[in-house]
Scaffold this motif. Structure first.
Motif, PDB file in Angstrom:
ATOM      1  N   GLY A 110       0.904  -1.205   0.066  1.00 49.07           N
ATOM      2  CA  GLY A 110       0.019  -0.207  -0.006  1.00 49.07           C
ATOM      3  C   GLY A 110       1.157   1.288  -0.118  1.00 49.07           C
ATOM      4  N   ARG A 111       0.207   2.522   0.189  1.00 53.48           N
ATOM      5  CA  ARG A 111       0.908   3.747   0.217  1.00 53.48           C
ATOM      6  C   ARG A 111       1.383   4.054   1.603  1.00 53.48           C
ATOM      7  N   TYR A 112       2.447   4.706   1.701  1.00 49.78           N
ATOM      8  CA  TYR A 112       3.006   5.393   2.901  1.00 49.78           C
ATOM      9  C   TYR A 112       3.474   6.664   2.880  1.00 49.78           C
ATOM     10  N   THR A 113       3.519   7.608   3.733  1.00 49.59           N
ATOM     11  CA  THR A 113       4.266   8.530   3.416  1.00 49.59           C
ATOM     12  C   THR A 113       4.915   9.469   4.736  1.00 49.59           C
ATOM     13  N   THR A 114       5.894  10.219   4.331  1.00 50.35           N
ATOM     14  CA  THR A 114       6.794  10.822   5.592  1.00 50.35           C
ATOM     15  C   THR A 114       6.157  11.986   5.852  1.00 50.35           C
ATOM     16  N   TYR A 115       5.051  12.537   4.906  1.00 50.23           N
ATOM     17  CA  TYR A 115       4.443  13.980   5.179  1.00 50.23           C
ATOM     18  C   TYR A 115       3.578  13.741   6.579  1.00 50.23           C
ATOM     19  N   SER A 116       3.328  14.590   7.306  1.00 49.81           N
ATOM     20  CA  SER A 116       2.426  14.732   8.206  1.00 49.81           C
ATOM     21  C   SER A 116       1.094  14.820   7.564  1.00 49.81           C
ATOM     22  N   ARG A 117       0.018  14.260   8.328  1.00 51.60           N
ATOM     23  CA  ARG A 117      -1.397  14.247   7.943  1.00 51.60           C
ATOM     24  C   ARG A 117      -1.829  15.615   7.550  1.00 51.60           C
ATOM     25  N   GLU A 118      -1.610  16.704   8.413  1.00 45.54           N
ATOM     26  CA  GLU A 118      -1.742  17.912   7.692  1.00 45.54           C
ATOM     27  C   GLU A 118      -1.196  18.203   6.554  1.00 45.54           C
ATOM     28  N   GLN A 144     -11.207  10.388   2.149  1.00 42.41           N
ATOM     29  CA  GLN A 144     -11.284   9.268   1.821  1.00 42.41           C
ATOM     30  C   GLN A 144      -9.699   8.806   1.247  1.00 42.41           C
ATOM     31  N   TYR A 145      -9.231   9.795   0.658  1.00 40.04           N
ATOM     32  CA  TYR A 145      -7.650   9.573   0.511  1.00 40.04           C
ATOM     33  C   TYR A 145      -6.817   9.456   1.546  1.00 40.04           C
ATOM     34  N   LEU A 146      -7.017  10.309   2.625  1.00 44.64           N
ATOM     35  CA  LEU A 146      -5.974  10.046   3.842  1.00 44.64           C
ATOM     36  C   LEU A 146      -6.312   8.592   4.369  1.00 44.64           C
ATOM     37  N   GLU A 147      -7.454   7.981   4.326  1.00 43.38           N
ATOM     38  CA  GLU A 147      -7.519   6.661   4.873  1.00 43.38           C
ATOM     39  C   GLU A 147      -6.976   5.688   4.056  1.00 43.38           C
ATOM     40  N   THR A 148      -6.585   5.958   2.738  1.00 42.25           N
ATOM     41  CA  THR A 148      -5.685   4.826   2.052  1.00 42.25           C
ATOM     42  C   THR A 148      -4.057   5.150   2.413  1.00 42.25           C
ATOM     43  N   VAL A 149      -3.602   6.058   3.186  1.00 42.14           N
ATOM     44  CA  VAL A 149      -2.390   6.186   3.394  1.00 42.14           C
ATOM     45  C   VAL A 149      -1.934   5.992   4.933  1.00 42.14           C
ATOM     46  N   THR A 150      -0.942   5.316   5.121  1.00 43.76           N
ATOM     47  CA  THR A 150      -0.035   5.165   6.272  1.00 43.76           C
ATOM     48  C   THR A 150       1.050   6.111   6.623  1.00 43.76           C
ATOM     49  N   PHE A 151       1.005   6.822   7.586  1.00 42.32           N
ATOM     50  CA  PHE A 151       1.780   7.910   7.960  1.00 42.32           C
ATOM     51  C   PHE A 151       2.956   7.407   8.811  1.00 42.32           C
ATOM     52  N   ILE A 152       4.324   7.620   8.235  1.00 39.91           N
ATOM     53  CA  ILE A 152       5.397   6.927   9.018  1.00 39.91           C
ATOM     54  C   ILE A 152       6.502   8.050   9.060  1.00 39.91           C
ATOM     55  N   GLU A 153       7.449   7.916   9.965  1.00 37.92           N
ATOM     56  CA  GLU A 153       8.573   8.567   9.953  1.00 37.92           C
ATOM     57  C   GLU A 153       9.698   8.433   8.838  1.00 37.92           C
ATOM     58  N   SER A 154      10.030   7.246   8.591  1.00 33.20           N
ATOM     59  CA  SER A 154      11.039   7.018   7.565  1.00 33.20           C
ATOM     60  C   SER A 154      10.772   5.417   7.075  1.00 33.20           C
ATOM     61  N   MET A 155      11.558   5.070   6.001  1.00 32.63           N
ATOM     62  CA  MET A 155      11.535   3.734   5.394  1.00 32.63           C
ATOM     63  C   MET A 155      11.843   2.680   6.442  1.00 32.63           C
ATOM     64  N   LYS A 157      10.050   2.228   8.958  1.00 33.93           N
ATOM     65  CA  LYS A 157       9.079   1.779   9.408  1.00 33.93           C
ATOM     66  C   LYS A 157       8.151   1.296   8.614  1.00 33.93           C
ATOM     67  N   LEU A 158       8.754   0.749   7.300  1.00 40.41           N
ATOM     68  CA  LEU A 158       7.650   0.009   6.421  1.00 40.41           C
ATOM     69  C   LEU A 158       7.624  -1.520   6.872  1.00 40.41           C
ATOM     70  N   PRO A 159       6.552  -2.189   6.641  1.00 35.43           N
ATOM     71  CA  PRO A 159       6.686  -3.464   7.095  1.00 35.43           C
ATOM     72  C   PRO A 159       7.553  -4.418   6.338  1.00 35.43           C
ATOM     73  N   GLU A 160       8.209  -5.223   7.184  1.00 34.90           N
ATOM     74  CA  GLU A 160       9.124  -6.012   7.014  1.00 34.90           C
ATOM     75  C   GLU A 160       9.497  -6.625   5.448  1.00 34.90           C
ATOM     76  N   HIS A 161       8.240  -7.040   4.915  1.00 35.18           N
ATOM     77  CA  HIS A 161       8.236  -7.904   3.835  1.00 35.18           C
ATOM     78  C   HIS A 161       7.733  -6.879   2.535  1.00 35.18           C
ATOM     79  N   ALA A 162       7.649  -5.390   2.954  1.00 31.60           N
ATOM     80  CA  ALA A 162       6.991  -4.402   1.782  1.00 31.60           C
ATOM     81  C   ALA A 162       8.142  -4.267   0.739  1.00 31.60           C
TER      82      ALA A 162
END
Length: 290
Positions: A110-118, A144-155, A157-162
């Motif tokens: 899925g989608r991840y971002t290091t941007y803040s939600r704001e 609706q878009y924000l619900e499809t994104v996971t907010f993280i601080e850096s890569m 924090k991505l899932p291990e197998h992503a």
């Protein structure tokens, strides 16, 4: 020389400024069934995102997505996946951090971002402000878009197998985009492109639209002379090389596309995809652009 395969970008090309496929474009694509000419989507968008637009229009087709990182046939079967290597992804993150630019990260999970939600809400609001009919609808689309994104601080924090397929940065000063591209040019295993002047997109150097399109055509026994490409932006450049017989630039295309295209069509506001199909497939051939 005939046209057996039409490969079209989405944003700025098939989609109008309101991010919709016009009735004229839908009708023209459906008419292709009469000729046996195949229609193919070539987009920077993710597969499920792109497919949603086409299914809503009643169109079944193949897809080259994430700028060439993934390929799906018309039945939805994944044919190709070309991710960034862990080392490539680390280089991308390091360079983005050196410019203090946040990342949108498109992965197998899925989608991840290091941007803040704001920050992301503000960016999406700016991007979609001309595409929705009311402030209420705009805010609903943003949520609706924000619900499809996971907010993280850096890569990290991505899932291990992503698996990372594509990294994007948006709302960047155009001069900074150009400077970042120069920096990434020293990494030949990466491809840096833009959908518009204030964005930058990174994929594996082998994950480009033109490369994927050549493989797609070869698999179907279609000569590149018989391929039409339609596009508007820098990330379409690999589809506008001389090997393709019919390279068609939208009237709203960036200079890098307009200047190398063999032919031109109308803008995405004026049903340019439909105009090109009607002229090249069903009508008189327009005068070649020199």
């Amino acid at each position: 020389m005939s046209i057996r395969l039409i490969a079209s970008d989405m944003d700025g090309t098939l989609l109008n400024p309101q991010a919709r496929i016009s009735a004229a474009n839908i009708e023209a694509i459906r008419k292709l069934e009469q000729t046996g000419t195949e229609f193919l989507i070539c987009t920077g968008r993710e597969y499920h995102d792109a497919k949603g637009f086409m299914e809503a229009a009643g169109i079944t087709c193949g897809y080259i997505c994430l700028s060439g990182a993934t390929v799906h046939d018309k039945d939805g079967r994944a044919q190709t996946k070309i991710p960034l290597t862990p080392g490539n992804a680390a280089d991308v993150e390091r360079i983005f951090n050196s410019y203090s630019i946040n990342m949108d990260i498109l992965t197998s999970h899925g989608r991840y971002t290091t941007y803040s939600r704001e920050q992301k809400a503000k960016s999406v609001r700016s991007f979609l402000s001309r595409r929705t009919s009311s402030p209420l609808e705009l805010e609903q689309v943003i949520e609706q878009y924000l619900e499809t994104v996971t907010f993280i601080e850096s890569m990290e924090k991505l899932p291990e197998h992503a698996t990372v397929f594509k990294v994007c940065g948006n709302d960047i000063l155009p001069d900074t985009v150009m400077d970042m591209k120069k920096t990434f040019s020293h990494h030949p295993e990466l491809a840096a492109a833009s959908s518009f002047p204030t964005n930058i997109e990174l994929t594996n150097a082998n994950a480009q639209k033109g490369i994927a399109l050549k493989a797609y055509a070869d698999l179907r026994g279609i000569s590149l002379n018989d391929v039409m490409t339609l596009g508007d932006s820098d990330n379409d450049s690999s589809m506008f090389t001389p090997e393709f017989g019919w390279t068609v630039a939208m009237a709203n295309a960036m200079p890098c596309i307009r200047d190398v295209a063999k032919y031109h069509t109308k803008s995405n506001e004026e049903d340019g995809v439909a105009w090109a199909i009607e002229q090249f497939i069903f009508g008189q051939e327009p005068k070649k652009h020199n």
